[in-house]
Design an enzyme around this catalytic site. Structure first.
Site, mmCIF file in Angstrom:
data_model
loop_
_atom_site.group_PDB
_atom_site.id
_atom_site.type_symbol
_atom_site.label_atom_id
_atom_site.label_comp_id
_atom_site.label_asym_id
_atom_site.label_seq_id
_atom_site.Cartn_x
_atom_site.Cartn_y
_atom_site.Cartn_z
ATOM 1 C CE LYS A 112 1.761 3.567 -7.433
ATOM 2 N NZ LYS A 112 2.801 2.785 -6.701
ATOM 3 C CE LYS A 193 -2.722 2.098 -2.691
ATOM 4 N NZ LYS A 193 -2.048 2.004 -1.767
ATOM 5 C CE LYS A 196 4.668 2.999 1.492
ATOM 6 N NZ LYS A 196 5.449 1.966 0.724
HETATM 7 P P1 ATP Z 1 2.571 3.802 -3.219
HETATM 8 O O1 ATP Z 1 1.403 4.582 -3.150
HETATM 9 O O2 ATP Z 1 3.733 4.356 -3.443
HETATM 10 O O3 ATP Z 1 2.279 2.397 -4.089
HETATM 11 P P2 ATP Z 1 1.627 2.222 -1.046
HETATM 12 O O4 ATP Z 1 1.076 3.015 -0.157
HETATM 13 O O5 ATP Z 1 0.574 1.482 -2.021
HETATM 14 O O6 ATP Z 1 2.657 3.252 -2.010
HETATM 15 P P3 ATP Z 1 3.231 -0.243 -1.328
HETATM 16 O O7 ATP Z 1 4.595 -0.105 -0.674
HETATM 17 O O8 ATP Z 1 3.124 -0.146 -2.654
HETATM 18 O O9 ATP Z 1 2.538 1.108 -0.396
HETATM 19 O O10 ATP Z 1 2.367 -1.405 -0.467
HETATM 20 C C1 ATP Z 1 2.864 -2.190 0.442
HETATM 21 C C2 ATP Z 1 1.826 -3.166 0.949
HETATM 22 O O11 ATP Z 1 0.606 -2.428 1.450
HETATM 23 C C3 ATP Z 1 1.025 -3.979 -0.287
HETATM 24 O O12 ATP Z 1 0.888 -5.119 0.192
HETATM 25 C C4 ATP Z 1 -0.050 -3.156 -0.496
HETATM 26 O O13 ATP Z 1 -1.191 -3.955 -1.024
HETATM 27 C C5 ATP Z 1 -0.555 -2.857 0.892
HETATM 28 N N1 ATP Z 1 -1.355 -1.322 0.932
HETATM 29 C C6 ATP Z 1 -1.062 -0.341 0.528
HETATM 30 N N2 ATP Z 1 -2.100 0.587 0.903
HETATM 31 C C7 ATP Z 1 -3.084 -0.148 1.503
HETATM 32 C C8 ATP Z 1 -4.113 0.262 1.786
HETATM 33 N N3 ATP Z 1 -4.717 1.593 1.816
HETATM 34 N N4 ATP Z 1 -4.999 -0.630 2.681
HETATM 35 C C9 ATP Z 1 -4.450 -1.805 2.646
HETATM 36 N N5 ATP Z 1 -3.324 -2.150 2.206
HETATM 37 C C10 ATP Z 1 -2.673 -1.497 1.714
HETATM 38 MG MG MG Z 2 1.315 0.658 -3.801
#
Ligand code: ATP
Ligand code: MG
Length: 329
Positions: A112, A193, A196
């Site tokens: 990040k 991955k 968001k």
């Molecule tokens: P950001 O990119 O802003 O970090 P994010 O998509 O990683 O957002 P988070 O709120 O950080 O979302 O993560 C929330 C939960 O979702 C965590 O338990 C994380 O491990 C899980 N998670 C996020 N992306 C994935 C994915 N692609 N596959 C499985 N689990 C995920």
């Molecule tokens: Mg995350």
């Protein structure tokens, strides 16, 4: 009952399929087997820039999606991170328990900080606050996706380090990372991955997507060379990702789906998956939108959640402050 706790950041209008399959679906299941605590991480959200009005709205939207996906406020404690000041109080203590090098080694920080022009100190210290989120509640298991494994390992180390140095204050938590679904990949780049914070939303299925948009994204997913529908992460990352999603949304094993699609083409799998996803997510979306029509009721739920969370967090932080040697007021 063992205690389960996890959080999701309030960084988007909609959670994506990775959040849903990797995390939220597990939360829902654990309500029946665990003493469940789930929170909306609005403090983690500001490690990168956020618009204040948007952050406030997204906090409620995330809560609505928790409930829309099946979390029941009568069985789970649902709360907002910033409502419980003890997260920060313990966060500071744990920052002072963490080595600078240890924090700098976190791959999420490296990723990040490479992506953002302006890197906040909070992005570096985030894992100490995350450890506080978990340890405050004497958590036994933390359901998360694969990307959080390293942070969970740090949390365990910090708990052991603190317990060893000051006397036992914390339960040492176990991550719950389901091998099959712990990493859902971007539909346009099936080696990355689903996130968001991805550059373009084209490869991300948002759980609040309109059915048409949702189906379109699935149908335009990148697939692989060859024609055979088979599960092979190395040779067929795109198809394997679709199969994982199919399996998770249908509750059927991957092998069964592969057998069903034997001799058929990628397009058939996509059409079937698009239908399945619309069917699975439409009720969730409708419930969420209904909940958002009554923000006052959502706020009441979060208020009750905060009261319940505070009772547990307060006990831990008082003990930690004593152990560290902070003079009582
Ligand atoms: P950001 O990119 O802003 O970090 P994010 O998509 O990683 O957002 P988070 O709120 O950080 O979302 O993560 C929330 C939960 O979702 C965590 O338990 C994380 O491990 C899980 N998670 C996020 N992306 C994935 C994915 N692609 N596959 C499985 N689990 C995920
Ligand atoms: Mg995350």
């Amino acid at each position: 009952r063992p205690r389960s706790l996890s959080g999701i950041q309030a960084t988007s209008d909609s959670l994506h399929l990775g959040n849903y399959i990797g995390a939220l679906q597990q939360f829902v299941e654990q309500q029946d087997t665990h003493d469940a605590f789930f929170f909306i991480a609005n403090q983690h959200a500001i490690t990168v820039d956020q618009d204040p009005a948007e952050l406030r709205a997204r906090t409620l939207r995330t809560a609505a999606q928790f409930i829309g996906a099946g979390l029941d406020p009568a069985r789970s404690t649902i709360f907002v991170q910033s409502h419980i000041p003890a997260h920060n109080q313990l966060g500071w203590v744990l920052e002072c328990t963490t080595g600078l090098g240890e924090a700098q080694r976190m791959t999420q920080f490296k990723d990040k900080s490479a992506k953002n022009e302006h890197v906040s100190l909070g992005l570096l210290t985030y894992p100490a606050l995350m450890a506080a989120d978990i340890l405050l509640y004497q958590t036994d298991v933390v359901p998360v996706g694969e990307d959080q494994r390293q942070h969970l390992e740090l949390t365990r180390n910090l708990a052991e380090r603190f317990n060893h140095r000051y006397g036992k204050a914390f339960t040492v938590p176990e991550p719950q990372i389901l091998k099959a679904t712990a990493k859902i990949y971007d539909l346009q780049d099936p080696t990355a991955k689903m996130s968001k914070s991805a550059k373009t939303p084209a490869g991300r299925i948002d759980i609040l997507d309109e059915p048409k948009a949702l189906a379109k994204k699935i149908k335009s997913a990148v697939t692989d060379a060859g024609t055979e529908i088979a599960f092979d992460r190395e040779a067929k990352p795109g198809v394997s990702n679709l199969l994982t999603i199919y399996s998770s949304l249908s509750g059927r094993p991957v092998e069964e789906i592969v057998a069903e699609f034997e001799g058929r083409m990628y397009g058939h799998l996509k059409v079937a998956l698009a239908e399945l996803a619309v069917e699975a997510l439409t009720p969730l979306r409708e419930r969420t939108l209904e909940l958002l029509d009554d923000p006052a009721e959502l706020e009441r739920v979060l208020h009750r959640g905060a009261d319940a969370a505070e009772a547990v967090a307060g006990t831990t932080i008082a003990d930690v402050y004593d152990k560290v040697g902070f003079l009582r007021r």
